[in-house]
Design an enzyme around this catalytic site. Structure first.
Site, PDB file in Angstrom:
ATOM      1  N   CYS A  53       3.619   8.606   0.882  1.00 42.97           N
ATOM      2  CA  CYS A  53       4.185   7.662   1.839  1.00 42.97           C
ATOM      3  C   CYS A  53       4.462   6.343   1.129  1.00 42.97           C
ATOM      4  CB  CYS A  53       3.220   7.462   3.004  1.00 42.97           C
ATOM      5  SG  CYS A  53       3.814   6.318   4.275  1.00 42.97           S
ATOM      6  N   CYS A 100       6.539  -5.002  15.494  1.00 43.11           N
ATOM      7  CA  CYS A 100       6.137  -3.987  16.471  1.00 43.11           C
ATOM      8  C   CYS A 100       4.675  -4.221  16.835  1.00 43.11           C
ATOM      9  CB  CYS A 100       6.339  -2.591  15.891  1.00 43.11           C
ATOM     10  SG  CYS A 100       8.054  -2.258  15.418  1.00 43.11           S
ATOM     11  N   CYS A 129      -1.146   6.266  10.141  1.00 47.24           N
ATOM     12  CA  CYS A 129       0.128   5.690  10.578  1.00 47.24           C
ATOM     13  C   CYS A 129      -0.101   4.383  11.325  1.00 47.24           C
ATOM     14  CB  CYS A 129       0.840   6.697  11.477  1.00 47.24           C
ATOM     15  SG  CYS A 129       2.434   6.137  12.076  1.00 47.24           S
ATOM     16  N   CYS A 182       6.511  -6.950   6.708  1.00 49.41           N
ATOM     17  CA  CYS A 182       7.601  -6.316   7.451  1.00 49.41           C
ATOM     18  C   CYS A 182       8.394  -7.366   8.198  1.00 49.41           C
ATOM     19  CB  CYS A 182       7.039  -5.292   8.441  1.00 49.41           C
ATOM     20  SG  CYS A 182       8.322  -4.296   9.255  1.00 49.41           S
ATOM     21  N   CYS A 211       1.684  -1.903  15.556  1.00 55.52           N
ATOM     22  CA  CYS A 211       1.617  -1.611  14.115  1.00 55.52           C
ATOM     23  C   CYS A 211       0.903  -2.740  13.375  1.00 55.52           C
ATOM     24  CB  CYS A 211       3.036  -1.438  13.576  1.00 55.52           C
ATOM     25  SG  CYS A 211       3.103  -1.093  11.804  1.00 55.52           S
ATOM     26  N   GLU A 253       0.829  -1.207   0.000  1.00 51.07           N
ATOM     27  CA  GLU A 253       0.000   0.000   0.000  1.00 51.07           C
ATOM     28  C   GLU A 253       0.866   1.260   0.000  1.00 51.07           C
ATOM     29  OE1 GLU A 253      -4.237  -1.140   1.842  1.00 51.07           O
ATOM     30  OE2 GLU A 253      -2.697  -0.782   3.380  1.00 51.07           O
TER      31      GLU A 253
END
Length: 387
Positions: A116, A127, A353, A123, A130, A101
């Site tokens: 962004c 985290c 975010c 990933c 997230c 994305e």
């Protein structure tokens, strides 16, 4: 860059994502002089052209020669969502079927804003606050796929040819999307050098910010080779809390991370390091945390970006209340630091975010071998070791 990365499934090489040197080498390989690479660079990155037949400064014979061997390939837009606040999110599909994305975040005046960019499918980090971190790493994105995200955004807003700085809508780039960019540094560096090149896209390095969760060994190289603004996803002020919410801290604890920040090339009062800090209720949001944060960054040219936690389905945390966030910000600002509270954008389309994610999954080893045997490349660069 490997041949598999560059070669389209048609057998033709994608020119997007090649460095200047690589583009010149391609032209030399077909018997053309270096000026052809300069012509193509202008058409690809200043004009945004994808059809060789419309590159009017190139002869028809040369256009045909290029079309036989090369393509100008963009990621495919699978979904295009626009938020009530005009934030825009694209789900992009790459040649191997994987997805990531990309988000356009307008400024308050909505006349310009930042793109962004994602650097990995999934990933390598986990985290806990997230949403992207709930998706295991599938693979790194290639330089073509990284710069291609910016080109797709340009296509969407009709920003071709490249506008001058005074009229650019897509004025900034933030490398803050899916993935940890410093675990894919070579591809990220190639892509950003293309974005910064003055003969093409021409975004100043001062308008590019790269965010890292703290891959300490790569930070100096990032500053030396790219010179872009640095943002640190910090989110905790003690190793005990950061270990819990950001496992990378077990590999690169706060003392090492702060030392790398102090050594970051180009950091100064004019170019301060941004410390991103997501506000998690009862976890990292006390007045004591704010005072410890000041002690942690003492002597650093720093500013803060306080991020109210953006929820996602199944999230294990809640956002700190507005009064607590304001008190935290006031402590930092009273000490002389900039500490704005970020206004969440695009929450209604899961574009805020920490909310980005795709449905791409790791390919099982046997399936990957079958695909490779069929001539379909799944691997776009070496996979980083998990921290």
């Amino acid at each position: 860059m490997t041949e598999d990365t560059r070669t389209n499934l048609t057998g033709r090489t994608n020119l997007i994502g090649l460095s200047r040197t690589e583009l010149e080498a391609e032209m030399a390989a077909i018997g053309e002089k270096p000026f052809r690479a300069k012509q193509l660079w202008h058409w690809l990155y200043n004009r945004g052209e994808t059809d060789f037949a419309r590159m009017t400064s190139i002869s028809k014979i040369m256009q045909g020669k290029l079309a036989e061997r090369y393509v100008v390939y963009r990621p495919v837009v699978e979904r295009d969502l626009v938020s009530a606040d005009t934030t825009r999110k694209w789900l992009l599909k790459f040649a191997d079927g994987n997805e990531a994305e990309t988000v356009y975040i307008p400024d308050e005046d909505e006349e310009r804003g930042a793109v962004c960019i994602s650097t990995q499918v999934g990933c390598t980090l986990t985290c806990r606050f997230c949403h992207t971190g709930t998706q295991l790493l599938v693979r790194n994105l290639s330089a073509a796929e990284i710069v291609g995200q910016f080109l797709v955004a340009r296509d969407a807003y009709g920003e071709w040819p490249t506008p001058d700085d005074s009229v650019r809508r897509l004025s900034n780039v933030v490398v803050m999307g899916m993935g940890e960019p410093l675990y894919n540094f070579d591809n990220v560096a190639t892509a950003l050098k293309i974005v910064m090149d003055g003969d093409g896209i021409g975004v100043s390095k001062r308008r590019i910010t790269l965010s890292t969760s703290g891959v300490v060994p790569m930070m100096a190289r990032c500053g030396e080779e790219l010179g872009v603004n640095l943002a640190i996803s910090l989110h905790a002020v003690t190793d005990e809390v950061r270990d819990r919410i950001m496992p990378i801290n077990k590999k690169y604890p706060l003392a090492e991370l702060m030392a790398a920040c102090r050594a970051y090339p180009g950091a100064s009062n004019a170019r301060r390091i941004t410390f991103e800090y997501v506000m998690l209720k009862g976890v990292n949001d006390s007045a004591a945390d704010a005072r410890q944060l000041l002690r942690l960054i003492k002597g650093l040219p720093a500013k803060f970006n306080l991020i109210p936690f953006n929820p996602w389905p199944g999230a294990p945390y809640d956002c700190s209340d507005a009064k607590t966030i304001r008190a935290f910000s006031d402590i930092l600002q009273d000490a002389g630091y900039s500490a704005p509270i970020r206004k969440s954008r695009g929450q209604d389309i899961m574009a805020a975010c920490g909310q980005l994610r795709s449905d791409s999954q790791r390919v099982r080893c046997s399936r990957q071998q079958d695909r490779l045997a069929a001539g379909i490349a799944d691997d776009h660069g070496p996979q980083p070791a998990a921290p």
